[in-house]
Scaffold this active site. Structure first.
Site, PDB file in Angstrom:
ATOM      1  N   ARG A  49      -8.480   6.595  -5.972  1.00 21.19           N
ATOM      2  CA  ARG A  49      -7.026   7.590  -6.226  1.00 21.19           C
ATOM      3  C   ARG A  49      -6.409   7.101  -7.960  1.00 21.19           C
ATOM      4  NH1 ARG A  49      -3.923   7.457  -0.616  1.00 21.19           N
ATOM      5  NH2 ARG A  49      -5.199   8.303   0.663  1.00 21.19           N
TER       6      ARG A  49
ATOM      7  N   ASP B 169       3.244   4.491  -6.361  1.00 21.61           N
ATOM      8  CA  ASP B 169       2.922   5.666  -5.745  1.00 21.61           C
ATOM      9  C   ASP B 169       4.380   6.047  -5.741  1.00 21.61           C
ATOM     10  OD1 ASP B 169       0.686   4.697  -4.294  1.00 21.61           O
ATOM     11  OD2 ASP B 169       1.385   4.644  -2.130  1.00 21.61           O
TER      12      ASP B 169
ATOM     13  N   ASP C  21      -0.923  -1.921  -0.193  1.00 24.82           N
ATOM     14  CA  ASP C  21      -1.279  -0.533   0.296  1.00 24.82           C
ATOM     15  C   ASP C  21      -1.745  -0.088  -1.544  1.00 24.82           C
ATOM     16  OD1 ASP C  21      -1.179   1.747   1.479  1.00 24.82           O
ATOM     17  OD2 ASP C  21       0.997   2.788   0.434  1.00 24.82           O
TER      18      ASP C  21
ATOM     19  N   ASP D 106       5.283  -0.579   2.571  1.00 29.24           N
ATOM     20  CA  ASP D 106       3.580  -0.870   2.510  1.00 29.24           C
ATOM     21  C   ASP D 106       3.160  -2.085   2.127  1.00 29.24           C
ATOM     22  OD1 ASP D 106       4.397   1.230   4.372  1.00 29.24           O
ATOM     23  OD2 ASP D 106       4.182   2.235   2.693  1.00 29.24           O
TER      24      ASP D 106
END
Length: 412
Positions: free
Chosen positions: A290, A238, A234, A210
């Site tokens: 985020r 994560d 991205d 990603d």
């Protein structure tokens, strides 16, 4: 009356006793902590003790419990593996390559995803044995495909300026006990699918990546510390698909949109066991949202410095428990982006029951934290006299977030 020399001895004795007890205790802990509040209290005790040590002979006077554990030592280069004893929070048991060999990366250029050459980073991270991986000199590494890191590895950039950039970056895939420290990771791009060596005796077919800086997929006991991360396609970090026991600390993050995703999807309920500590990071210039965005699990966000966001800082969906403690939030000047939080993908009738709590946070320039859930559940208000450091000290705690300039024979 006790003399100064006796006090000095007492400090040293108590410090050694504490470290020994901590190591003995940590070796027996499972992946998932049954009572996350115990770890929250453990972080609080570490910060409180570091604050006290900042007045004592043995301290570097930072008040940062991770840094105070190892940065005072001028011989850090010959005692690199001491770092593995210094993690706190949910990822405190990540030992990386401790007790393994030191492996020196000498070749930044010849990345072969299928048959890695000795001397390359890819060769090191795919070995079966525990390894403490360091770098011979400053280098820029451009990977041709994702770097699949196997269990019991430390990637330690101290003493060199190491950049992983302009290509696919790092992935932890169903691996455990990983430490990533002191690496610049930026401008990561999606990688094409294909064959990639992912272990000492296996090469497999991988889908397109990603473009994350660090992707954690089913990883456990992971610690990412003192890295500088920016400008990837991205996410910067994560963690999904049942990942847990993670600490993200002392990092500097800049120039990125979707910074950190913790939890795969609202329907992926296996992430209910996810436990992540986010501590002493600087969320800096050019960030949008985020920081993190959470699902399902338990997230302790403590003593971070949020100096920039464009949309929001902390968000989530699917009823995550978020405990924000002692952070500094500086809202942007735009009128409609002052809220720290974002309850996503649910009407207020649902998210008002999610347990999100702010305790001791500093809210500047009109910033506000929208709390939800019960006012005083045990998740937040356990009987304890120990707390995170005051938010007024966050600037000094996080002043060296990101990669460090470490030189031989000097404190780092």
């Amino acid at each position: 009356m006790v003399s100064y020399s006796n006090n000095h001895f007492a400090y040293a004795f108590l410090l050694l006793l504490t470290i020994g007890n901590t190591l003995a205790f940590s070796s027996s802990l499972p992946d998932h902590v049954q009572d996350p509040n115990l770890v929250v209290d453990d972080v609080n005790r570490s910060v409180f003790n570091a604050s006290r040590r900042s007045l004592a002979y043995l301290s570097c006077r930072t008040g940062n419990p991770i840094d105070d554990c190892w940065r005072c030592d001028p011989n850090w280069e010959t005692n690199r593996q001491r770092l593995a004893d210094c993690a706190i929070g949910f990822g405190k048991n990540a030992i990386g390559g401790r007790k393994g060999r030191i492996y020196v990366v000498t070749d930044p250029a010849n990345d072969d995803p299928v048959n890695p050459r000795p001397g390359t980073l890819r060769y090191a991270v795919t070995q079966e044995e525990p390894l403490w991986i360091i770098f011979k000199r400053d280098m820029v590494i451009r990977l041709k495909k994702e770097l699949i890191i196997t269990s019991f590895k430390t990637i330690d950039g101290r003493g060199s300026s190491v950049h992983i950039t302009d290509g696919p970056c790092l992935k932890i895939h169903y691996a455990t006990n990983i430490i990533i420290h002191g690496i610049n990771i930026h401008d990561c791009k999606p990688g094409s699918g294909g064959m990639i060596k992912d272990g000492p005796h296996h090469t497999g077919w991988w889908m397109q990546s990603d473009g994350d800086a660090v992707a954690i997929f089913g990883g456990k006991h992971v610690w990412i510390d003192h890295c500088s991360l920016s400008n990837c396609d991205d996410g910067l970090i994560d963690a999904i698909h049942g990942s847990t026991a993670i600490t993200i600390s002392n990092n500097h993050m800049t120039h990125h949109d979707k910074v950190m995703l913790l939890g795969h999807s609202d329907s992926y309920t296996q992430d209910k066991n996810m436990q992540v500590t986010i501590a002493f990071n600087h969320f800096g210039e050019g960030l949008v949202q985020r920081m993190p965005r959470c699902r399902h699990g338990y997230f302790h966000v403590v003593n971070n410095d949020y100096t920039h966001w464009e949309m929001y800082a902390i968000g989530g969906s699917a009823s995550p428990t978020i405990y924000s403690q002692g952070n500094r939030f500086l809202a942007p000047n735009t009128r409609f982006n002052k809220e720290v939080t974002k309850h996503e993908d649910a009407p207020e009738s649902k998210w008002r029951d999610w347990n999100w709590r702010s305790e001791g946070d500093m809210l500047l320039n009109g910033a506000y934290f929208r709390e939800s859930g019960a006012e005083a559940p045990s998740t937040y208000a356990r009987a304890s006299s120990l707390s995170a450091r005051p938010s007024s000290l966050v600037g000094s705690i996080t002043t060296t977030a990101g990669t460090l300039s470490c030189r031989r024979g000097r404190r780092c």
